[in-house]
Design a protein around this motif. Structure first.
Motif, PDB file in Angstrom:
ATOM      1  N   GLY A  61     145.722  20.406  30.699  1.00  0.00           N
ATOM      2  CA  GLY A  61     144.852  19.486  31.409  1.00  0.00           C
ATOM      3  C   GLY A  61     143.523  20.119  31.763  1.00  0.00           C
ATOM      4  N   THR A  62     142.744  19.401  32.549  1.00  0.00           N
ATOM      5  CA  THR A  62     141.408  19.860  32.920  1.00  0.00           C
ATOM      6  C   THR A  62     141.255  19.874  34.432  1.00  0.00           C
ATOM      7  N   VAL A  63     140.324  20.694  34.904  1.00  0.00           N
ATOM      8  CA  VAL A  63     140.175  20.864  36.346  1.00  0.00           C
ATOM      9  C   VAL A  63     139.633  19.607  37.020  1.00  0.00           C
ATOM     10  N   ASP A  64     138.938  18.744  36.243  1.00  0.00           N
ATOM     11  CA  ASP A  64     138.412  17.517  36.843  1.00  0.00           C
ATOM     12  C   ASP A  64     139.159  16.272  36.386  1.00  0.00           C
ATOM     13  N   ARG A  75     144.007  31.560  34.821  1.00  0.00           N
ATOM     14  CA  ARG A  75     143.049  32.249  35.697  1.00  0.00           C
ATOM     15  C   ARG A  75     142.301  31.284  36.610  1.00  0.00           C
ATOM     16  N   THR A  76     142.621  29.987  36.505  1.00  0.00           N
ATOM     17  CA  THR A  76     142.008  28.980  37.372  1.00  0.00           C
ATOM     18  C   THR A  76     142.647  29.032  38.753  1.00  0.00           C
ATOM     19  N   ARG A 208     138.939  30.499  50.416  1.00  0.00           N
ATOM     20  CA  ARG A 208     138.154  29.372  49.912  1.00  0.00           C
ATOM     21  C   ARG A 208     138.053  29.489  48.401  1.00  0.00           C
ATOM     22  N   PRO A 209     137.818  28.382  47.699  1.00  0.00           N
ATOM     23  CA  PRO A 209     137.821  28.429  46.233  1.00  0.00           C
ATOM     24  C   PRO A 209     136.677  29.259  45.673  1.00  0.00           C
ATOM     25  N   GLU A 210     136.997  30.001  44.620  1.00  0.00           N
ATOM     26  CA  GLU A 210     136.010  30.777  43.883  1.00  0.00           C
ATOM     27  C   GLU A 210     136.156  30.432  42.410  1.00  0.00           C
ATOM     28  N   GLU A 211     135.079  30.057  41.775  1.00  0.00           N
ATOM     29  CA  GLU A 211     135.130  29.608  40.382  1.00  0.00           C
ATOM     30  C   GLU A 211     135.670  30.696  39.457  1.00  0.00           C
ATOM     31  N   PRO A 212     136.408  30.281  38.414  1.00  0.00           N
ATOM     32  CA  PRO A 212     136.798  28.906  38.102  1.00  0.00           C
ATOM     33  C   PRO A 212     137.930  28.427  39.011  1.00  0.00           C
ATOM     34  N   ALA A 213     137.756  27.237  39.565  1.00  0.00           N
ATOM     35  CA  ALA A 213     138.737  26.672  40.486  1.00  0.00           C
ATOM     36  C   ALA A 213     138.923  25.192  40.183  1.00  0.00           C
ATOM     37  N   ALA A 214     140.149  24.728  40.347  1.00  0.00           N
ATOM     38  CA  ALA A 214     140.447  23.313  40.127  1.00  0.00           C
ATOM     39  C   ALA A 214     139.972  22.487  41.314  1.00  0.00           C
ATOM     40  N   ARG A 215     139.594  21.254  41.058  1.00  0.00           N
ATOM     41  CA  ARG A 215     139.280  20.313  42.125  1.00  0.00           C
ATOM     42  C   ARG A 215     140.563  19.598  42.535  1.00  0.00           C
ATOM     43  N   GLY A 216     140.625  19.206  43.796  1.00  0.00           N
ATOM     44  CA  GLY A 216     141.796  18.491  44.279  1.00  0.00           C
ATOM     45  C   GLY A 216     141.628  16.991  44.105  1.00  0.00           C
ATOM     46  N   TRP A 217     142.646  16.347  43.524  1.00  0.00           N
ATOM     47  CA  TRP A 217     142.561  14.919  43.223  1.00  0.00           C
ATOM     48  C   TRP A 217     143.778  14.163  43.743  1.00  0.00           C
ATOM     49  N   ALA A 238     144.770  27.611  59.591  1.00  0.00           N
ATOM     50  CA  ALA A 238     144.677  28.184  58.248  1.00  0.00           C
ATOM     51  C   ALA A 238     145.885  29.031  57.846  1.00  0.00           C
ATOM     52  N   PRO A 239     146.507  29.799  58.757  1.00  0.00           N
ATOM     53  CA  PRO A 239     147.673  30.587  58.330  1.00  0.00           C
ATOM     54  C   PRO A 239     148.820  29.735  57.793  1.00  0.00           C
ATOM     55  N   ALA A 240     148.790  28.441  58.067  1.00  0.00           N
ATOM     56  CA  ALA A 240     149.849  27.553  57.583  1.00  0.00           C
ATOM     57  C   ALA A 240     149.607  27.065  56.164  1.00  0.00           C
ATOM     58  N   GLY A 241     148.371  27.257  55.614  1.00  0.00           N
ATOM     59  CA  GLY A 241     148.174  26.713  54.274  1.00  0.00           C
ATOM     60  C   GLY A 241     146.792  26.848  53.680  1.00  0.00           C
ATOM     61  N   GLN A 242     146.065  27.920  53.952  1.00  0.00           N
ATOM     62  CA  GLN A 242     144.669  28.017  53.537  1.00  0.00           C
ATOM     63  C   GLN A 242     144.450  28.619  52.156  1.00  0.00           C
ATOM     64  N   PHE A 243     145.327  29.489  51.691  1.00  0.00           N
ATOM     65  CA  PHE A 243     145.015  30.306  50.517  1.00  0.00           C
ATOM     66  C   PHE A 243     144.874  29.505  49.223  1.00  0.00           C
ATOM     67  N   TRP A 244     144.017  30.046  48.363  1.00  0.00           N
ATOM     68  CA  TRP A 244     143.893  29.656  46.962  1.00  0.00           C
ATOM     69  C   TRP A 244     144.353  30.849  46.130  1.00  0.00           C
ATOM     70  N   SER A 245     144.912  30.567  44.946  1.00  0.00           N
ATOM     71  CA  SER A 245     145.342  31.668  44.088  1.00  0.00           C
ATOM     72  C   SER A 245     145.401  31.197  42.641  1.00  0.00           C
ATOM     73  N   THR A 246     145.759  32.105  41.767  1.00  0.00           N
ATOM     74  CA  THR A 246     145.895  31.820  40.341  1.00  0.00           C
ATOM     75  C   THR A 246     147.318  32.120  39.897  1.00  0.00           C
ATOM     76  N   ILE A 247     147.669  31.632  38.721  1.00  0.00           N
ATOM     77  CA  ILE A 247     148.981  31.956  38.163  1.00  0.00           C
ATOM     78  C   ILE A 247     149.131  33.465  38.015  1.00  0.00           C
ATOM     79  N   GLU A 248     148.098  34.121  37.534  1.00  0.00           N
ATOM     80  CA  GLU A 248     148.187  35.566  37.332  1.00  0.00           C
ATOM     81  C   GLU A 248     148.375  36.300  38.655  1.00  0.00           C
ATOM     82  N   ASP A 249     147.625  35.900  39.690  1.00  0.00           N
ATOM     83  CA  ASP A 249     147.760  36.560  40.986  1.00  0.00           C
ATOM     84  C   ASP A 249     149.115  36.279  41.627  1.00  0.00           C
TER      85      ASP A 249
END
Length: 468
Positions: A61-64, A75-76, A208-217, A238-249
């Motif tokens: 799929g695509t990020v948008d 890596r998204t 917070r998101p850092e490119e490349p990052a998916a948009r939330g829909w 934020a400690p309850a749910g703030q993080f962004w990550s990638t599959i690799e991370d």
């Protein structure tokens, strides 16, 4: 028309595999493509971990969510929601291991201004504090967050007696995040970054998101149209749910849960965190889900998994690790709903079925010869138990988990129970004046070679008529 790109083209651009067969990788990518298409997800990404390494990953799929949009890859970045809690929990246990706190401490011992300060650190970790699930006022997941003082001023409610039952509480993890911040004297996410993320090489896990990052829909349930979901700093929550990550991370975090902690957490503490404390009891059904100290646990037909789920507006995430084999799975989607909870199990099942892990070869253990006098039948009263020898000096009494069957590991002065009825209890070998084994003493129970052996100092004595 579907909102995603052609699955074949997307998979070809994103899939990676190392250490597994190409046919297995294709089957996994096919399952991921089916998930994206059938569940109408703008994009979905997944990875599998074995032996501490990422052995397969893919994204469809695509990020948008548009057919001509940027392709998602492993890596998204995606928002991982409540998986954030596992990082907070590990940092709390690291503080415990450093002697900075005790799990039985009332949280007020470290946070004098905490709401309902009598609840303990352990109760907050295991969602048994009784604190309300969400904040008062606007839904915190969709609006910019306030400060710690704002959260305290909102006077969160205590809905249940602390320790009485499981009740998932995002507010409880806001309290734990503030606890970490106070004791580390830096914001909670700085403490996690310095103590966990950087040492593990997880540089793409951020607040917070850092490119490349998916948009939330949000995907309309009855039409192929999209709605933009908000993204914000949740403040004290934020400690309850703030993080962004990638599959690799996050695959590195799955390896952490599988035991590859990089020396940042002892194996004993990790095992302690993965002990079920509070069962998510649904009347009329057998238990499947539980919580330990920060980790979710699942019992699926006898297989024990650890990990955590995550959701925020526009995102779904899952982390699941087979606690016996160490095989793990990470899944993401940039949609508010639609991702099947079974996807991680399906991917792990495909790996397990197509590429089962061979057991280690058997070999003789000469050190067991020193304990041969203990093997054989023993009796507790009239109940018989077979004692056998295991690896690493262990004793196995009966069938672990059946009646009073347990495994034991050697310690100074005897063996200590590892599981079952005698977990934590000390087993000692008692000898007679000639040095021969008389009986086993196990938590005041006497195990003898024959039922009610009169020479074994049976509590309450043996009836003078004996067997008649």
């Amino acid at each position: 028309m579907s909102g995603g790109a052609e699955p074949g083209a997307t998979t070809a651009a994103a899939a990676t595999a190392g250490g597994i067969e190409a046919t297995t990788a294709r089957a996994l990518s096919q399952r991921l493509a089916v998930e994206q298409a059938e569940r109408r997800l703008p994009s979905v990404a997944a990875g599998l971990v074995r032996d501490g390494a990422l052995v397969w990953s893919d994204a469809v799929g695509t990020v948008d969510g548009r057919s001509d949009g940027e392709l998602a890859t492993p890596r998204t970045q995606y928002r991982i929601g409540s998986i954030t809690k596992t990082f907070v929990a590990v940092e709390v246990l690291r503080l415990r291991d450093e002697g900075r706190l005790d799990l039985n401490d009332p949280v007020s011992a470290h946070l004098p201004d905490a709401p309902h300060g009598a609840v303990t650190v352990a109760q907050l970790l295991s969602h048994t504090s009784g604190l309300q699930a969400e904040t008062a006022g606007p839904w915190w997941e969709r609006v910019a967050g306030g400060s710690w003082d704002d959260l305290v001023a909102s006077r969160p409610k205590l809905l249940f007696r602390p320790g009485a039952r499981f009740h998932y509480s995002n507010v409880g993890y806001a309290v734990l995040g503030e606890l970490v911040a106070r004791l580390r004297e830096v914001p909670w996410h700085h403490a996690v970054r310095e103590g966990l993320l950087l040492p593990l090489g997880m540089t793409r896990t951020t607040t917070r998101p850092e490119e490349p990052a998916a948009r939330g829909w949000g995907v309309h349930p009855l039409a192929d149209v999209l709605h933009v979901e908000p993204e914000h700093d949740a403040g004290a929550m934020a400690p309850a749910g703030q993080f962004w990550s990638t599959i690799e991370d996050l695959s590195r975090w799955a390896a952490f849960l599988a035991g590859e902690t990089g020396g940042l957490l002892s194996k004993e503490t990790l095992a302690e965190m993965c002990q079920p404390i509070a069962v998510n009891d649904v009347p009329g059904t057998g238990w499947v889900g539980a919580h330990g100290l920060g980790w979710q646990l699942w019992n699926v037909e006898g297989t024990r998994y650890g990990g955590h789920g995550g959701s925020m507006p526009g995102f779904l995430a899952g982390l699941r690790v087979d606690l016996e084999t160490g095989d793990g799975c990470v899944v993401f989607a940039n949609a508010t709903s639609g991702l099947r909870p079974s996807l991680a199990e399906d991917l792990l099942g495909t790996l397990r079925e197509r590429e089962p892990v061979a057991p280690p070869p058997w070999s003789a253990d000469a050190e067991q010869a020193a304990s041969l006098e203990l093997v054989g039948e023993w009796y507790w009263g009239t109940s018989g138990y077979t004692l056998s020898l295991g690896r690493d000096g262990q004793l196995v009494l009966g069938a672990p988990g059946v009646q009073r069957g347990s495994r034991f590991r050697p310690v100074e002065g005897g063996w200590v129970g590892l599981d079952g009825y005698f977990e934590g209890e000390l087993l000692t070998v008692v000898r007679d004046d000639a040095g021969r084994v008389s009986h086993l003493d196990l938590g005041s129970f006497r195990f003898t070679r024959t039922p009610y052996d009169p020479a074994a100092d049976i509590p309450g004595d043996v009836h003078p008529d004996r067997w008649h």
